[in-house]
Structures are given as structure tokens and as C-alpha cells.
Design a protein around this motif. Structure first.
Motif, short mmCIF file in Angstrom:
data_model
loop_
_atom_site.label_atom_id
_atom_site.label_comp_id
_atom_site.label_asym_id
_atom_site.label_seq_id
_atom_site.Cartn_x
_atom_site.Cartn_y
_atom_site.Cartn_z
N CYS A 1 -12.90 -0.46 7.67
CA CYS A 1 -13.47 0.31 8.47
C CYS A 1 -14.17 1.21 8.48
O CYS A 1 -14.98 1.67 6.66
CB CYS A 1 -12.46 1.04 9.51
SG CYS A 1 -11.62 2.18 8.75
N SER B 1 -14.18 5.45 5.27
CA SER B 1 -14.34 5.64 4.14
C SER B 1 -16.03 6.37 4.18
O SER B 1 -16.84 7.01 3.67
CB SER B 1 -14.47 4.05 3.33
OG SER B 1 -14.74 4.52 2.36
N CYS C 1 -7.94 0.11 1.84
CA CYS C 1 -9.27 -0.41 0.87
C CYS C 1 -9.08 1.07 -0.45
O CYS C 1 -9.30 1.84 0.03
CB CYS C 1 -9.81 -0.35 1.90
SG CYS C 1 -10.32 -1.07 3.26
N PRO D 1 -6.70 -0.85 10.88
CA PRO D 1 -7.55 -1.54 11.49
C PRO D 1 -7.30 -2.73 10.52
O PRO D 1 -6.88 -3.11 9.66
CB PRO D 1 -9.14 -0.38 10.09
CG PRO D 1 -8.99 0.26 10.51
CD PRO D 1 -7.12 0.49 9.66
N SER E 1 -7.10 8.88 5.39
CA SER E 1 -7.29 7.32 5.10
C SER E 1 -6.04 6.80 5.21
O SER E 1 -5.01 7.08 4.77
CB SER E 1 -7.57 7.02 3.61
OG SER E 1 -7.22 5.80 3.52
N CYS E 2 -6.26 5.23 5.89
CA CYS E 2 -4.16 4.48 5.97
C CYS E 2 -4.22 4.25 4.58
O CYS E 2 -2.95 3.18 4.46
CB CYS E 2 -5.16 3.55 6.84
SG CYS E 2 -6.05 2.48 6.17
N ALA E 3 -5.02 4.00 3.63
CA ALA E 3 -5.39 3.35 1.94
C ALA E 3 -5.42 2.15 2.47
O ALA E 3 -5.19 1.34 1.07
CB ALA E 3 -3.44 3.79 1.80
N CYS F 1 -11.95 3.17 0.05
CA CYS F 1 -12.12 4.75 0.98
C CYS F 1 -10.15 5.33 -0.22
O CYS F 1 -10.74 6.17 -0.24
CB CYS F 1 -11.29 4.18 1.88
SG CYS F 1 -10.82 5.19 3.41
#
Ligand SMILES: Cc1cc2nc3c(=O)[nH]c(=O)nc-3n(C[C@H](O)[C@H](O)[C@H](O)COP(=O)(O)O)c2cc1C
Ligand code: SF4
Ligand code: FES
Lengths: 435, 166
Positions: free
Chosen positions: A399, A402, A356, A196, A352-354, A359
Motif C-alpha cells: 500500500c 510507505s 513489507c 492491506p 506501518s503494518c510491517a 516500509c
């Protein structure tokens, strides 16, 4: 209709009337059922006039956030000389949600027509339809319908002889829930990792390929053709409870009901009727324990909250949850709430796209603590730890994935605390083996 | 199958495949947007995305192999290792889990001879993995075998289903 079940008298089959009807899939079949009349009409309208009809209908985004569709379209710039894009979000990966799939595979031309009208409204020539990679069969059917629509000349460089160009391009995903987030989806189309983006800029200013972009859910776009034909006021009149929730909503119901499937209701139908009349209620001898009404990201509801709830944006919010995507997960008294909340946390940790830290770390840590509790190795302080982690995961990231992980944990502990405590005190045998 | 082959790499983007991708390229304002479609083309042809294939994609799209690798590893459906002839994905997310999906996974492991999730059966025929929600939660348990989306699989129906994948 409550696909794969027959239409229930309490349903309002506007988008789902032809689910299960193979003949409706073809161009000829769709035209015989009144298809492409709306596009013909829209091609004779100005973009502003299309936006006004959709504004008057009260249609709100069916992808989860419920943002008013006409208003979103009106954010697109006018006369800026830049290419504009429409993205259709067919990523549908939110656990419990499987309604867009039925539109793609049973009424693909309804979606093509909706995309074409929306593209006209926002002055875009190209629509990218992003379909999750796992939807192999829906994608094949939808692509065949797109080819037919080009061959029939309803879309293409001279759509229906109007002189206007309407392109529809299918872009297949490759597995990643996060690509349903609007800016991650744009990155996936651009050939990037599906991370994101930080907003602002918002897509209407700088979206796909850096150009003004609107993104809408499949169900949102499929609702547009009937609105154009029958009018905004007619659609706004479809409302049983709150005037802010209009039209029909596909609710995909799964879990412990006798007839799981995709039901289409008029906004505001009592949730109790949906679960017990349309879906046939619980299996014999079972009672309702919990409902997650809007996809796995929304707060868990108790049977008391369900009994008092009108199924629309305001009605569900009044009971402390959200309509979300309309993916309803029903759980009976056999359900281990702690185990299922762990499964959901594990889902978010996996997806999770990891980018942040809160998150990436928070979803993984939450899952590990829940697993520890399920192994009988939890401490009472773990519940406070879970809640403080949840707090650190809410409203602090790029985004809301989280936040979505925190939501079932927080509502689960609030409403089913005794089940967590039973594992911690040893009153309940561990559900997971020690490692 | 081994990751390192002694045979020279045969390019995928030739003839019809190349033409199809170039035609698709006209629908996007950037060449890089062809990355996901190009990777799908590789996987359809070869069954997985090898390091040599990553280099081919990178050259085709004029980006670096490191960039392509970063994208490949982000998306779970691209295989960066060879997998069994038939790739089986079973949903075990909550809605399926509460309706018995774990028993279906066990049945797949037992009847394919795969020793573990993600491992290929000794005969090279199957690989079984658990996946998150397949978006068909009313049809427990949905399973993807290669590109076939199969609804309402039960532990009992697994042996007959596998027989269709020699
Ligand atoms: C993590 C995440 C996943 C999402 N997944 C989807 C999805 O699968 N389908 C969808 O339509 N919207 C999804 N959304 C919402 C989209 O970002 C966006 O709000 C929506 O597509 C807008 O369309 P609408 O206004 O028609 O609802 C997701 C959002 C987030 C944060
Ligand atoms: S909140 Fe999670 S999924 Fe969303 S951008 Fe941050 S790390 Fe990625
Ligand atoms: S949870 Fe299994 S398909 Fe959705």
C-alpha cells in the motif's frame, strides 16, 4: 461552516450548514431540515439511474485519492447473485484531518441517508460503517442515530415501505491508522489483523468477505443526498477553477492559523483566501512558512506555491502537491521543519503494518536518521541517504503508507534544505538530547 | 494489580453480554467478524485483555488463542497488561506538536505522579501515554481519558481536569 466558528461569507455550507446545531442530530430534527427526501427519491430509482446522477455530478472520493464516485459504483457487478457490501470509511486517522468527525457527530442522519442511497446504487443490503476506536463521542452519537433510523423505518427490512432491505452496521476500530486503507479496513471488519491486501483482486470483484464491495469515505457519502435532490448538473456547477473538481469540499485546517476548524469551500477557492480570510491568517507578528494541504501524506508547499494555488484537485496538483483528504496543516515561521518532518516520519514508522520490508525498515530508518540530524550528529551524506531511502519506499510496497512517509522527507529536503544543513554543520543548536 | 491472579477466571460472555454479541453476530456472515466487538466487550468489563480472556474469546469464536493474540497485539487500543483506573491518551502528532502538545504531556506526567509514559502511577489511579493524531487537530490538545474525548486541554487546565477522575 468553519466549525467551531460561524459561517464565513466565502464558504458554501452544503454539508456543514448544521454543524454545531444539536437539534439536527435527531431523526425529527433532520427530517425538519429536509432529511430523507433524497432516500425516498432514490428508492423509486433504478441503481443505474442513481449511478448516472452521481456520475453527472462529477463527485470524486473525499477520502484521499479523488477517484470518481459514480464510476467506482459502476464497477460493481450486476445480476451476479452474490451479496454485495458497502463499507463506509470513518477511520479518519490521517494527521491534520478531522472533517468526517464533524459529520458523524453533527449530521449523522446525512451519512445514514448517503449510505442507504449508495447501497441501493451498488445493490448492497448491508453497509458497514467502520469508525476509528478513538472516536468515542462521534460513535455514540452515530449509533444512536442508526437506532432512530431503524425505529422510524427509513432503514431496516422494509426501508420506507419500499420492500427493500437496507442495513447499517457500526463496526468500531481499535487503534491503527492503517485500517483506513480500504482492504485493511475490510480485514478489520472480518476480525483479522489490519494488513492491506495485495491488489488485484480489487474490492468490486472480491472485497469484504470475498464478495463485491464498494468503499467510500464519510464525506463522499454525505454529499450524495443533496446531489440526488438537486441533480448532478447543479452539483457540477459548483466549481470555481477546474471543471474536473466539482462540488464543495470540507477542509479541516489546523496548526498556526488564528481560526482553526472545518471549512466548506466551493472547489477552486484560492488557497490564499482560505488561509488568510476564512481562517484569519497567522498569529500577530508571524508569517506563513509552509502548508501541507491534504493530510500529512502529501508534499509540503511553500508560501509562493500557496499564493498561486486554487484549492481543488487540479489546482493543488499544479503546485506540486495533492488535495488528498483536505486536512490542511499550516505552519508559521516558528516551525522547525526538520523536527516536524521527523515527527511525521515517526508517525508512519509507528503505523506501518510491517508486512513489507521496504516500509517496515524504511520508515524506522528514516526516523532514526532524522533524529540523528536533530541531535547534531548528522552528516551531509545523510541527506542523500534519506533521499535514496525515500526512493526505495516509493511505489514498491503493498500500500502507499510507505510512499506517504517518503513524501514529506523528499519535499522537505527540496524546499527547506538549509534547515537540515544548519543542524548538520552545527550552525543550529541540537533540538534533541544526545542518547 | 498483577498479571497473575489466584482467583479463578470469571467468563465475560454470559447473560446480557452474550446475548448482545449473539444478536450482533446475525449482522455478519462469519462468526470471526465478532472478534473486535468481543474484545471490546472484554476490555469494557475487565479493563484489559488477559491471557485467560484471550482463551475465552477463542472458544467463543472457534478460533485458536494464538490467532486471537495476533489480532489483539495488532490493535493499539487493546491493553494486554492492566492499566491505571483512568487511562489517559494525549495526542502529540505534528499538528498538535507545533501548538504545544508536549507541554500538556509533561503536565499530565507531573500531576498524575506517573514516572514515565506508559507506567501506572503508584496509587494505581492513572496511566498516561502519547498517541498519534486523534482526529481533532483544531482542538489542541485533544485528550482521551477512558472514553471521554476532551478538546483543547492546556498544561494549565490539567490539574482541574484530573480532579474529575478520582
Ligand atoms: C494508509 C492509508 C490510510 C487511509 N486512511 C483513510 C481514512 O482514514 N479515511 C478514508 O476515507 N480513506 C482513507 N484512505 C483511502 C482509502 O483507501 C480509500 O481510497 C477511500 O476510503 C475510498 O473512498 P472515496 O473514494 O470515497 O474517497 C487511506 C489510504 C491509505 C493508503
Ligand atoms: S506499505 Fe507499509 S503499511 Fe502498507 S502494507 Fe506494506 S508494510 Fe503495511
Ligand atoms: S495531530 Fe493531534 S489530533 Fe490530529
Amino acid at each position: 461552516m468553519g466549525y467551531p466558528h460561524p459561517i464565513h461569507p466565502k464558504e458554501t455550507p452544503l454539508l456543514s450548514e448544521y454543524f454545531g446545531d444539536v437539534a439536527a442530530r435527531s431523526y425529527d430534527g433532520w427530517v425538519a431540515r429536509g432529511g430523507y427526501v433524497a432516500l425516498k427519491q432514490a428508492l423509486a430509482m433504478t441503481p443505474e439511474a442513481i449511478v448516472d446522477v452521481v456520475k453527472a455530478s462529477g463527485l470524486r472520493g473525499r477520502g484521499g485519492a479523488g477517484f470518481p464516485t459514480g464510476l467506482k459504483w459502476s464497477f460493481m457487478p450486476k445480476d451476479d447473485g452474490k451479496p454485495h457490501y458497502l463499507c463506509c470509511n470513518a477511520d479518519e486517522s490521517e494527521p491534520g484531518t478531522f472533517k468526517d468527525r464533524e459529520i458523524l457527530r453533527w449530521t449523522p442522519h446525512a451519512l445514514i441517508e448517503g449510505c442507504a442511497i449508495a447501497a441501493l446504487a451498488i445493490r448492497a443490503e448491508t453497509t458497514y460503517v467502520f469508525i476509528r476506536g478513538e472516536y468515542t463521542e462521534p460513535c455514540t452519537i452515530f449509533e444512536a442515530a442508526v437506532r432512530e433510523a431503524y425505529a422510524a423505518g427509513v432503514i431496516g427490512e422494509n426501508a420506507m415501505g419500499s420492500g427493500k432491505r437496507i442495513d447499517v452496521v457500526v463496526h468500531r476500530g481499535a487503534g491503527a491508522y492503517i485500517c483506513g486503507e480500504e482492504t485493511a479496513l475490510m480485514n478489520a471488519i472480518e476480525g483479522k489483523r489490519g494488513n492491506p491486501r495485495i491488489k488485484p483482486p480489487f474490492p468490486a470483484v472480491s472485497g469484504l468477505f470475498g464478495q463485491p464491495t464498494t468503499i467510500n469515505n464519510v464525506e463522499t457519502l454525505a454529499a450524495v443526498p443533496p446531489i440526488i435532490v438537486k441533480g448532478g448538473a447543479w452539483y457540477a456547477g459548483l466549481s470555481l477553477s477546474s471543471p474536473k473538481s466539482t462540488g464543495t469540499k470540507l477542509i479541516s485546517v489546523c496548526g498556526h492559523v488564528q481560526r482553526p476548524g472545518t471549512y466548506e469551500i466551493t472547489m477552486g477557492l484560492p488557497m490564499q483566501e482560505l488561509i488568510f480570510d476564512l481562517c484569519g491568517g497567522m498569529r500577530p507578528g508571524r508569517t506563513l512558512k509552509a502548508v501541507i494541504p491534504g493530510g500529512s501524506s502529501v508534499p509540503i508547499m511553500t508560501p509562493e506555491e500557496v499564493a498561486a494555488c486554487a484549492t481543488d484537485y487540479e489546482g493543488i496538483a499544479a503546485q506540486g502537491s495533492l488535495l488528498g483528504s483536505g486536512g490542511m496543516i499550516v505552519m508559521d515561521d516558528t516551525t522547525d521543519m526538520v523536527y516536524q518532518i521527523m515527527r511525521l516520519a515517526r508517525f508512519y514508522a509507528h503505523e506501518s503494518c510491517a508486512q513489507c520490508t521496504n516500509c517496515r525498515e524504511g520508515t524506522a530508518w528514516t526516523t532514526r536518521i532524522l533524529e540523528r540530524i536533530l541531535r547534531g550528529q548528522g552528516k551531509m551524506a545523510d541527506l542523500d541517504l534519506l533521499l535514496s531511502l525515500a526512493d526505495n519506499m516509493t511505489g514498491k510496497t503493498i500500500c502507499v503508507l510507505s510512499d506517504s512517509c517518503a513524501t514529506p522527507v523528499v519535499s522537505g529536503i527540496a524546499k527547506f534544505r538549509g534547515e537540515f544543513e544548519a543542524y548538520i554543520t552545527g550552525a543550529r543548536a541540537p533540538a534533541m538530547a544526545e542518547v | 494489580m498483577s498479571t497473575h491472579s489466584t482467583e479463578p477466571y470469571r467468563p465475560v460472555f454470559t447473560g446480557e453480554t452474550r446475548d448482545r454479541l449473539e444478536a450482533l453476530g446475525t449482522k455478519y456472515p462469519t462468526r470471526q467478524a465478532l472478534l473486535l466487538p468481543a474484545l471490546w466487550a472484554i476490555q469494557e468489563e475487565r479493563g484489559w485483555v488477559s491471557p485467560e480472556a484471550i482463551t475465552e474469546v477463542a472458544e467463543f469464536l472457534q478460533v485458536t488463542p494464538a490467532y486471537v493474540r495476533g489480532v489483539v497485539t495488532f490493535y493499539t487500543m487493546y491493553h494486554t497488561h492492566p492499566v491505571g483506573r483512568h487511562f489517559i491518551q494525549v495526542c502529540t502528532t505534528s499538528p498538535c506538536n507545533i501548538c504545544g502538545a508536549e507541554g500538556v504531556v509533561e503536565a499530565f506526567l507531573e500531576h498524575t505522579g506517573c514516572l514515565d509514559l506508559g507506567a501506572t502511577s503508584p496509587d494505581g489511579r492513572f496511566t498516561v501515554i502519547e498517541v498519534e493524531c486523534l482526529g481533532a487537530c483544531a482542538f489542541v490538545t485533544p485528550v482521551l481519558i477512558n472514553d471521554d474525548f476532551i478538546e483543547s486541554v492546556t498544561a494549565e487546565s490539567v490539574p482541574a481536569l484530573l480532579a474529575r477522575y478520582p
